[in-house]
Every structure is written in structure tokens, then in C-alpha cells.
Design a protein around this motif. Structure first.
Motif, PDB file in Angstrom:
ATOM      1  N   ARG A   1     -82.799  15.743  39.371  1.00 44.07           N
ATOM      2  CA  ARG A   1     -83.495  15.122  40.393  1.00 44.07           C
ATOM      3  C   ARG A   1     -84.298  13.835  39.638  1.00 44.07           C
ATOM      4  NH1 ARG A   1     -87.638  19.032  42.920  1.00 44.07           N
ATOM      5  NH2 ARG A   1     -88.463  17.061  43.879  1.00 44.07           N
ATOM      6  N   GLN A   2     -84.867  12.872  40.148  1.00 41.76           N
ATOM      7  CA  GLN A   2     -85.315  11.753  39.478  1.00 41.76           C
ATOM      8  C   GLN A   2     -86.465  11.911  38.583  1.00 41.76           C
ATOM      9  OE1 GLN A   2     -84.731  10.894  43.680  1.00 41.76           O
ATOM     10  NE2 GLN A   2     -86.201   9.108  43.437  1.00 41.76           N
ATOM     11  N   MET A   3     -86.709  10.868  38.056  1.00 41.44           N
ATOM     12  CA  MET A   3     -87.634  10.762  36.718  1.00 41.44           C
ATOM     13  C   MET A   3     -89.014  10.279  37.706  1.00 41.44           C
ATOM     14  SD  MET A   3     -87.591  10.361  33.313  1.00 41.44           S
ATOM     15  CE  MET A   3     -86.107   9.290  33.084  1.00 41.44           C
ATOM     16  N   ILE A   4     -90.056  11.143  37.428  1.00 38.68           N
ATOM     17  CA  ILE A   4     -91.410  10.869  38.101  1.00 38.68           C
ATOM     18  C   ILE A   4     -92.353  10.930  37.044  1.00 38.68           C
ATOM     19  CG2 ILE A   4     -90.845  12.028  40.261  1.00 38.68           C
ATOM     20  CD1 ILE A   4     -92.429  14.226  39.533  1.00 38.68           C
TER      21      ILE A   4
ATOM     22  N   GLY B   1     -87.219   1.621  52.369  1.00 37.66           N
ATOM     23  CA  GLY B   1     -86.957   3.031  52.259  1.00 37.66           C
ATOM     24  C   GLY B   1     -88.015   3.797  51.816  1.00 37.66           C
ATOM     25  N   ALA B   2     -87.801   4.894  51.467  1.00 38.26           N
ATOM     26  CA  ALA B   2     -88.984   6.006  51.179  1.00 38.26           C
ATOM     27  C   ALA B   2     -88.787   6.001  49.715  1.00 38.26           C
ATOM     28  CB  ALA B   2     -88.534   7.358  51.567  1.00 38.26           C
ATOM     29  N   GLY B   3     -87.985   5.663  48.875  1.00 43.10           N
ATOM     30  CA  GLY B   3     -87.692   5.491  47.473  1.00 43.10           C
ATOM     31  C   GLY B   3     -86.793   4.642  47.012  1.00 43.10           C
ATOM     32  N   VAL B   4     -86.441   4.850  45.880  1.00 42.04           N
ATOM     33  CA  VAL B   4     -85.121   4.146  45.204  1.00 42.04           C
ATOM     34  C   VAL B   4     -84.070   4.812  45.242  1.00 42.04           C
ATOM     35  CG1 VAL B   4     -84.247   3.197  43.038  1.00 42.04           C
ATOM     36  CG2 VAL B   4     -86.726   2.785  43.408  1.00 42.04           C
ATOM     37  N   SER B   5     -83.011   4.379  45.882  1.00 40.58           N
ATOM     38  CA  SER B   5     -81.618   5.226  46.256  1.00 40.58           C
ATOM     39  C   SER B   5     -80.457   4.659  45.339  1.00 40.58           C
ATOM     40  CB  SER B   5     -81.236   5.337  47.526  1.00 40.58           C
ATOM     41  OG  SER B   5     -81.062   4.077  48.042  1.00 40.58           O
ATOM     42  N   GLN B   6     -79.273   5.346  44.756  1.00 41.89           N
ATOM     43  CA  GLN B   6     -78.496   4.787  44.261  1.00 41.89           C
ATOM     44  C   GLN B   6     -77.056   5.555  44.652  1.00 41.89           C
ATOM     45  OE1 GLN B   6     -80.894   5.332  39.773  1.00 41.89           O
ATOM     46  NE2 GLN B   6     -78.801   4.206  39.731  1.00 41.89           N
TER      47      GLN B   6
ATOM     48  N   ASP C   1     -80.324   0.461  45.651  1.00 39.03           N
ATOM     49  CA  ASP C   1     -81.479   0.045  46.535  1.00 39.03           C
ATOM     50  C   ASP C   1     -82.963   0.283  46.032  1.00 39.03           C
ATOM     51  OD1 ASP C   1     -78.838   0.851  47.957  1.00 39.03           O
ATOM     52  OD2 ASP C   1     -79.966  -0.491  49.519  1.00 39.03           O
ATOM     53  N   PRO C   2     -83.492  -0.887  45.814  1.00 39.27           N
ATOM     54  CA  PRO C   2     -84.967  -0.658  45.451  1.00 39.27           C
ATOM     55  C   PRO C   2     -85.860  -0.207  46.507  1.00 39.27           C
ATOM     56  CG  PRO C   2     -84.517  -2.856  45.380  1.00 39.27           C
ATOM     57  CD  PRO C   2     -83.046  -2.259  45.799  1.00 39.27           C
ATOM     58  N   ILE C   3     -87.137   0.058  46.305  1.00 36.05           N
ATOM     59  CA  ILE C   3     -87.977   0.104  47.301  1.00 36.05           C
ATOM     60  C   ILE C   3     -88.212  -1.252  48.160  1.00 36.05           C
ATOM     61  CG2 ILE C   3     -90.510   0.545  47.849  1.00 36.05           C
ATOM     62  CD1 ILE C   3     -90.163   2.957  45.558  1.00 36.05           C
ATOM     63  N   SER C   4     -88.331  -1.342  49.325  1.00 38.51           N
ATOM     64  CA  SER C   4     -88.439  -2.551  49.991  1.00 38.51           C
ATOM     65  C   SER C   4     -89.715  -3.132  49.413  1.00 38.51           C
ATOM     66  CB  SER C   4     -88.691  -2.248  51.410  1.00 38.51           C
ATOM     67  OG  SER C   4     -88.564  -3.419  52.198  1.00 38.51           O
TER      68      SER C   4
ATOM     69  N   GLN D   1     -93.256   2.094  37.625  1.00 42.10           N
ATOM     70  CA  GLN D   1     -91.893   1.749  37.849  1.00 42.10           C
ATOM     71  C   GLN D   1     -91.436   3.126  38.763  1.00 42.10           C
ATOM     72  OE1 GLN D   1     -89.144   0.882  34.580  1.00 42.10           O
ATOM     73  NE2 GLN D   1     -90.718  -0.510  33.842  1.00 42.10           N
ATOM     74  N   PHE D   2     -90.715   3.121  39.840  1.00 43.41           N
ATOM     75  CA  PHE D   2     -90.216   4.232  40.457  1.00 43.41           C
ATOM     76  C   PHE D   2     -88.581   4.332  40.347  1.00 43.41           C
ATOM     77  CE2 PHE D   2     -94.063   5.424  42.918  1.00 43.41           C
ATOM     78  CZ  PHE D   2     -94.659   4.133  42.848  1.00 43.41           C
ATOM     79  N   PHE D   3     -88.298   5.264  39.845  1.00 45.48           N
ATOM     80  CA  PHE D   3     -86.861   5.668  39.417  1.00 45.48           C
ATOM     81  C   PHE D   3     -86.038   6.222  40.665  1.00 45.48           C
ATOM     82  CE2 PHE D   3     -86.457   4.771  34.979  1.00 45.48           C
ATOM     83  CZ  PHE D   3     -87.580   4.747  34.469  1.00 45.48           C
ATOM     84  N   GLY D   4     -84.818   5.820  40.649  1.00 45.05           N
ATOM     85  CA  GLY D   4     -83.735   6.540  41.602  1.00 45.05           C
ATOM     86  C   GLY D   4     -83.315   7.864  40.771  1.00 45.05           C
ATOM     87  N   PRO D   5     -82.427   8.551  41.492  1.00 48.30           N
ATOM     88  CA  PRO D   5     -81.724   9.588  40.995  1.00 48.30           C
ATOM     89  C   PRO D   5     -80.757   9.532  39.870  1.00 48.30           C
ATOM     90  CG  PRO D   5     -80.949   9.194  43.381  1.00 48.30           C
ATOM     91  CD  PRO D   5     -81.924   8.120  42.947  1.00 48.30           C
ATOM     92  N   GLY D   6     -80.256   8.259  39.865  1.00 44.15           N
ATOM     93  CA  GLY D   6     -79.272   7.861  38.850  1.00 44.15           C
ATOM     94  C   GLY D   6     -77.726   8.100  39.396  1.00 44.15           C
ATOM     95  N   THR D   7     -76.939   7.675  38.734  1.00 40.81           N
ATOM     96  CA  THR D   7     -75.437   7.614  38.960  1.00 40.81           C
ATOM     97  C   THR D   7     -74.988   8.174  37.647  1.00 40.81           C
ATOM     98  OG1 THR D   7     -75.176   5.828  40.416  1.00 40.81           O
ATOM     99  CG2 THR D   7     -73.168   6.684  39.426  1.00 40.81           C
ATOM    100  N   ARG D   8     -74.271   9.127  37.880  1.00 46.43           N
ATOM    101  CA  ARG D   8     -73.688  10.188  36.516  1.00 46.43           C
ATOM    102  C   ARG D   8     -72.279   9.526  36.623  1.00 46.43           C
ATOM    103  NH1 ARG D   8     -74.820  13.880  33.242  1.00 46.43           N
ATOM    104  NH2 ARG D   8     -76.407  14.718  34.455  1.00 46.43           N
ATOM    105  N   LEU D   9     -71.873   8.885  35.609  1.00 48.91           N
ATOM    106  CA  LEU D   9     -70.532   8.450  35.119  1.00 48.91           C
ATOM    107  C   LEU D   9     -69.760   8.995  33.978  1.00 48.91           C
ATOM    108  CD1 LEU D   9     -68.406   6.120  35.573  1.00 48.91           C
ATOM    109  CD2 LEU D   9     -69.640   4.473  33.769  1.00 48.91           C
TER     110      LEU D   9
END
Lengths: 119, 118
Positions: A43-46, B1-6, B24-27, B107-115
Motif C-alpha cells: 500500500r502507499q506511503m502515508i 481524483g481522490a489520490g495519486v494513481s500510478q 496521475d497526480p492529485i488534480s 507530499q501525497f504518494f501514489g502506490p508505486g510501480t514495481r519494475l
């Protein structure tokens, strides 16, 4: 350059008990912010709590409080009445003040402490 | 959007492939950051955008890494000719204010992309 050190890779605590996570940092800056972030599994960092270096009073947020020792460059997090939902990676982070006193932006993180809360 | 999406949340690439990671950052958020989080490590700063301007790319590890935010909203981090050492979680964060503003903004974080690079 700033560095953040978390010396406890893993910790565990019984539900309802209190646990303290350690963090030290190194900087030549006088004005800065310190943070504790929580990253639950997958889950994301908060943001958990924030401390401004010029404030002597330690920050508190409900069950979370910090012990900020500026001279010692120490910033520990105390979690009281631990709950199962507190299980996560916890990161200590540093941010310089910007030229106008606000946020400079780039966060510098420690390596994290994995906290497990056991029922 | 509600939060940062990736997107994507997970990406597997063969060594040498190019990849593109979207944020996609927060609007309305002006500032956008990219961080790289290697396994067992804390996130490390890669680059910063203020609206569409890339003001800081000091953390990009090599010229194979490229980021853009052409309209000041969605950002893409591109990695060319991926290597195994590029395997990591890539985090995006956005913030309401300019980086050197008068006040602090979270700073609001997204869930990340695992590469994962094979």
C-alpha cells in the motif's frame, strides 16, 4: 549532504503495548522538517507525523508522538497502544527548508524499520 | 481524483527493453516528484516538476532515465534499455504548492510501480 539513519531493521510489539522507533540524521542546515512515514504492505506511503526543527515542542498525533532532540540530531517515534493496523514499514525522512521558509521539496529517507504488531 | 494513481502497478521487462511508467497526480497539484525505492531501501529522489517544467533532475541515475510532464498534469517516467539494476518500485508524489513556497505542503504518494527487469 544530509543523511538519515534508522538502526533498527525490524521490531515487534504486542498489541496494546508501546514501541519506540529510532532515527538519527546528519545535516548542517538549521531549518528543516523531519517526518515519519508509514508504508503498509503493498500500500502507499502515508504521512504519520511532522516536526519543524525550529519548534521545541514535540509533535503528537493521537497515538503517535516524537522525541525530537535537535542538538543530538535524534528523532524517535513512539507508538502507544499499538494496533494490528500499525504493522508496516516506517521511514524517517528529512526535508530542508526552502529559501522562503517553506518546503524545499526533496525528501531524504532512511532505510526503514519493519514493525510487526502481534496479537 | 481522490489520490495519486500510478500505472501499471507491476511491470516485468526483459533486459534492454524500454518501459514507460505513468503518474496521475492529485488534480491541481503543482509539484510532482519521482522517487526510486530499491528492495529493502528507503525511497531516493529522482526528479522534480513544477507544473510542466522539470526543475531538478539531479537524482536520475543515468541518461537512460527520462521524465516528462508536458501539460503540467500527468507525468511519465521512461527508462530506455532497462538493466537489472533498474529493478525497483518507482513512486510518484504530488504536492499542492511550489517547491520553494512560503509554507509547507504535504507530499501525497501514489502506490508505486514495481519494475522487475529479467
Amino acid at each position: 549532504a544530509q543523511t538519515v539513519t534508522q538502526s533498527q531493521p525490524e521490531m515487534s510489539v504486542q498489541e496494546a503495548e508501546t514501541v519506540t522507533l529510532s532515527c538519527t540524521y546528519d545535516t548542517s542546515e538549521n531549518n528543516y522538517y523531519l517526518f515519519w512515514y508509514k508504508q503498509p504492505p503493498s500500500r502507499q506511503m502515508i504521512l504519520v507525523i511532522r516536526q519543524e526543527a525550529y519548534k521545541q515542542q514535540n509533535a503528537t498525533e493521537n497515538r503517535f508522538s516524537v522525541n525530537f532532540q535537535k542538538a543530538a540530531k535524534s528523532f524517535s517515534l513512539k507508538i502507544s497502544d499499538s494496533q494490528l493496523g500499525d504493522t508496516a514499514m516506517y521511514f524517517c525522512a528529512f526535508m530542508k527548508h526552502g529559501d522562503y521558509g517553506g518546503s524545499q521539496g526533496n525528501l531524504i529517507f532512511g532505510k526503514g524499520t519493519k514493525l510487526s504488531v502481534k496479537p | 481524483g481522490a489520490g495519486v494513481s500510478q500505472s501499471p502497478r507491476y511491470k516485468v521487462a526483459k533486459r534492454g527493453q524500454d518501459v514507460a511508467l505513468r503518474c496521475d497526480p492529485i488534480s491541481g497539484h503543482v509539484s510532482l516528484f519521482w522517487y526510486q525505492q530499491a528492495l529493502g531501501q528507503g525511497p531516493e529522489f529522482l526528479t522534480y516538476f513544477q507544473n510542466e517544467a522539470q526543475l531538478d533532475k539531479s537524482g536520475l541515475p543515468s541518461d537512460r532515465f527520462f521524465a516528462e510532464r508536458p501539460e503540467g498534469s500527468v507525468s511519465t517516467l521512461k527508462i530506455q534499455r532497462t538493466q537489472q539494476e533498474d529493478s525497483a518500485v518507482y513512486l510518484c508524489a504530488s504536492s499542492l504548492s511550489f517547491r520553494d513556497s512560503f509554507s509547507y505542503n504535504e507530499q501525497f504518494f501514489g502506490p508505486g510501480t514495481r519494475l522487475t527487469v529479467l
